[in-house]
Design a protein around this motif. Structure first.
Motif, PDB file in Angstrom:
ATOM      1  N   MET A   1      35.052  30.893 -21.346  1.00  0.00           N
ATOM      2  CA  MET A   1      33.927  30.268 -22.059  1.00  0.00           C
ATOM      3  C   MET A   1      33.631  31.026 -23.354  1.00  0.00           C
ATOM      4  O   MET A   1      33.443  30.429 -24.427  1.00  0.00           O
ATOM      5  CB  MET A   1      32.668  30.251 -21.167  1.00  0.00           C
ATOM      6  N   LEU A   2      33.604  32.359 -23.256  1.00  0.00           N
ATOM      7  CA  LEU A   2      33.296  33.153 -24.450  1.00  0.00           C
ATOM      8  C   LEU A   2      34.423  33.069 -25.473  1.00  0.00           C
ATOM      9  O   LEU A   2      34.177  32.935 -26.674  1.00  0.00           O
ATOM     10  CB  LEU A   2      33.032  34.612 -24.049  1.00  0.00           C
ATOM     11  N   LYS A   3      35.653  33.119 -24.987  1.00  0.00           N
ATOM     12  CA  LYS A   3      36.802  33.041 -25.914  1.00  0.00           C
ATOM     13  C   LYS A   3      36.784  31.722 -26.680  1.00  0.00           C
ATOM     14  O   LYS A   3      36.934  31.694 -27.898  1.00  0.00           O
ATOM     15  CB  LYS A   3      38.102  33.146 -25.103  1.00  0.00           C
ATOM     16  N   ASP A   4      36.584  30.612 -25.946  1.00  0.00           N
ATOM     17  CA  ASP A   4      36.575  29.293 -26.593  1.00  0.00           C
ATOM     18  C   ASP A   4      35.466  29.216 -27.637  1.00  0.00           C
ATOM     19  O   ASP A   4      35.665  28.727 -28.746  1.00  0.00           O
ATOM     20  CB  ASP A   4      36.360  28.177 -25.554  1.00  0.00           C
ATOM     21  N   ALA A   5      34.283  29.712 -27.279  1.00  0.00           N
ATOM     22  CA  ALA A   5      33.144  29.631 -28.205  1.00  0.00           C
ATOM     23  C   ALA A   5      33.390  30.492 -29.443  1.00  0.00           C
ATOM     24  O   ALA A   5      33.088  30.082 -30.565  1.00  0.00           O
ATOM     25  CB  ALA A   5      31.867  30.077 -27.492  1.00  0.00           C
ATOM     26  N   LEU A   6      33.957  31.687 -29.246  1.00  0.00           N
ATOM     27  CA  LEU A   6      34.186  32.580 -30.389  1.00  0.00           C
ATOM     28  C   LEU A   6      35.292  32.042 -31.296  1.00  0.00           C
ATOM     29  O   LEU A   6      35.265  32.215 -32.512  1.00  0.00           O
ATOM     30  CB  LEU A   6      34.501  33.998 -29.905  1.00  0.00           C
ATOM     31  N   LYS A   7      36.261  31.346 -30.679  1.00  0.00           N
ATOM     32  CA  LYS A   7      37.338  30.745 -31.489  1.00  0.00           C
ATOM     33  C   LYS A   7      36.775  29.625 -32.362  1.00  0.00           C
ATOM     34  O   LYS A   7      37.200  29.427 -33.492  1.00  0.00           O
ATOM     35  CB  LYS A   7      38.445  30.199 -30.586  1.00  0.00           C
ATOM     36  N   ALA A   8      35.801  28.884 -31.823  1.00  0.00           N
ATOM     37  CA  ALA A   8      35.238  27.745 -32.561  1.00  0.00           C
ATOM     38  C   ALA A   8      34.213  28.192 -33.602  1.00  0.00           C
ATOM     39  O   ALA A   8      33.873  27.423 -34.507  1.00  0.00           O
ATOM     40  CB  ALA A   8      34.579  26.778 -31.575  1.00  0.00           C
ATOM     41  N   ASP A   9      33.743  29.420 -33.514  1.00  0.00           N
ATOM     42  CA  ASP A   9      32.611  29.859 -34.345  1.00  0.00           C
ATOM     43  C   ASP A   9      32.949  29.999 -35.830  1.00  0.00           C
ATOM     44  O   ASP A   9      32.131  29.684 -36.683  1.00  0.00           O
ATOM     45  CB  ASP A   9      32.076  31.195 -33.802  1.00  0.00           C
TER      46      ASP A   9
ATOM     47  N   TYR B   1      34.107  39.373 -38.333  1.00  0.00           N
ATOM     48  CA  TYR B   1      33.622  40.211 -37.229  1.00  0.00           C
ATOM     49  C   TYR B   1      34.652  40.362 -36.112  1.00  0.00           C
ATOM     50  O   TYR B   1      35.476  39.467 -35.873  1.00  0.00           O
ATOM     51  CB  TYR B   1      32.348  39.602 -36.620  1.00  0.00           C
ATOM     52  N   LEU B   2      34.541  41.492 -35.433  1.00  0.00           N
ATOM     53  CA  LEU B   2      35.284  41.714 -34.193  1.00  0.00           C
ATOM     54  C   LEU B   2      34.246  41.706 -33.076  1.00  0.00           C
ATOM     55  O   LEU B   2      33.172  42.298 -33.237  1.00  0.00           O
ATOM     56  CB  LEU B   2      35.983  43.073 -34.213  1.00  0.00           C
ATOM     57  N   VAL B   3      34.556  41.053 -31.976  1.00  0.00           N
ATOM     58  CA  VAL B   3      33.612  41.024 -30.860  1.00  0.00           C
ATOM     59  C   VAL B   3      34.288  41.633 -29.628  1.00  0.00           C
ATOM     60  O   VAL B   3      35.403  41.238 -29.271  1.00  0.00           O
ATOM     61  CB  VAL B   3      33.140  39.585 -30.545  1.00  0.00           C
ATOM     62  N   CYS B   4      33.632  42.614 -29.022  1.00  0.00           N
ATOM     63  CA  CYS B   4      34.101  43.204 -27.760  1.00  0.00           C
ATOM     64  C   CYS B   4      33.110  42.776 -26.691  1.00  0.00           C
ATOM     65  O   CYS B   4      31.899  42.837 -26.926  1.00  0.00           O
ATOM     66  CB  CYS B   4      34.102  44.729 -27.818  1.00  0.00           C
ATOM     67  N   PHE B   5      33.604  42.349 -25.526  1.00  0.00           N
ATOM     68  CA  PHE B   5      32.649  41.922 -24.506  1.00  0.00           C
ATOM     69  C   PHE B   5      33.143  42.141 -23.083  1.00  0.00           C
ATOM     70  O   PHE B   5      34.344  42.197 -22.816  1.00  0.00           O
ATOM     71  CB  PHE B   5      32.232  40.456 -24.710  1.00  0.00           C
TER      72      PHE B   5
END
Ligand code: F6P
Ligand code: MN
Length: 332
Positions: A67-75, A98-102
């Protein structure tokens, strides 16, 4: 009450960073729904897979990571991401800033007992040039934003963009995050600590002595009684520390000589350390401020001692002592 979007505007947070934070917040609303439906949605339980750290992945670890990967790819603002559930860093877009670590679902051993879990995130600036693991290896101080979402009796977002810490509560009627606490501040002193006591015999000498002195209470050198809490999800324990003070630690241990530390620097210790410092607390490994560590690997682990400033200092004072002598036989 201010919405998250209104609060970001009032803090003059950069438009693209605000957009990324809103994307993370929106995804957390969907994660909150998935977590809340639990067994009804068939999302509980483990899979056959292991992550890069050799931990069995729960179904919800994988679902929330996707879910997070898909959302960050679309952002559109994200250059790359690193996740607890991804062996390697993932390139997202060449133009992202930006780089996002989660950690998509922290405390996943709590999932199956319907207890606290959360999502932890850290936002770093994307360096120019080719994206590689090295692009992510920046000190915690470089974080542009950090936060977590706690999926508890209410869903709460704790956020810092370097302007203090704000807490938002998800309104279940409107599905909006509303500001419920501004300028979160951790009390300097505390009488509450959090540690997995079952590892006691594996800790280093300074932590052995520090905890032993807390347990002695009023009759010990600290001359005060301490209470203990342990949620077994860092996100829950840190939320309590931000809410009413306390000391949380996952210290070094020699249970498995190949794995002296438990918590991951890039998506657990660093974002929590920034939140804690921004709320007036402290975060250390025992020997170094967490935010000053120069990372060497995206999945690297560190010892963590964080919380109320005076109590962290008390714990650190034990680490400065000489523990090389034999233990005093009278102390058993
Ligand atoms: O992500 C690691 C984690 O789940 C933390 O949230 C938590 O503090 C810790 O592990 C608990 O681990 P254990 O039950 O092994 O002490
Ligand atoms: Mn975790």
């Amino acid at each position: 009450m201010q919405t998250l979007a209104q609060n970001l505007t009032s803090q003059a947070v950069d438009a693209s960073l605000s957009q990324l934070i809103l994307t993370l917040a929106d995804t957390s609303k969907a994660i909150s729904q998935a977590v809340r439906h639990g067994a009804l949605a068939g999302v509980l339980g483990a899979t056959e897979q292991e992550n890069v750290q050799g931990e069995t992945q729960k179904k919800l670890d994988i679902i929330t990571n996707e879910m997070l990967k898909d959302a960050l790819k679309a952002d559109g603002t994200v250059r790359g991401l690193a996740s607890e559930e991804e062996d390697h860093v993932v390139e997202v877009s060449e133009t992202g800033q930006y780089l996002v670590c989660f950690d998509p679902l922290d405390g996943s051993s709590n999932i199956d007992i319907n207890s606290l879990v959360g999502t932890i995130f850290s936002v770093l600036p994307a360096p120019t040039g080719e994206l590689s693991e090295a692009s992510f290896l920046q000190q915690g101080r470089a974080q542009l934003a950090a936060g977590y979402v706690l999926y508890g009796p209410s869903t709460m977002l704790a956020l810092t963009t370097g302007r203090g810490v704000q807490m938002f509560t998800l309104n279940p009627e409107t599905n909006e995050y509303l500001l419920t606490q501004d300028a979160v501040s951790i009390s300097k002193d505390t009488a509450e600590f959090a540690i997995n006591m079952s590892n006691q015999r594996f800790w280093e000498a300074p932590m052995q002595t520090y905890i032993a002195d807390l347990l002695l209470g009023k009759i010990g050198p600290r001359e005060k009684s301490f209470n203990m809490r342990w949620i077994a999800a860092m996100v829950g324990d840190v939320h309590r520390v931000l809410s009413r003070g306390g000391l949380f630690t996952y210290p070094a241990d020699n249970k498995d000589p190949n794995k002296p530390f438990k918590l991951r620097l890039m998506y657990e210790a660093n974002p929590m350390a920034l939140l804690v410092e921004q709320a007036g607390g402290k975060a250390s490994t025992g020997y170094e401020n967490i935010l000053d560590i120069q990372p060497e690997q995206i999945h690297q682990r560190v010892a963590v001692i964080l919380g109320s400033a005076n109590e962290v200092d008390a714990c650190l004072s034990y680490h400065g002592l000489d523990y090389s002598q034999e233990p005093d036989p009278e102390l058993g």
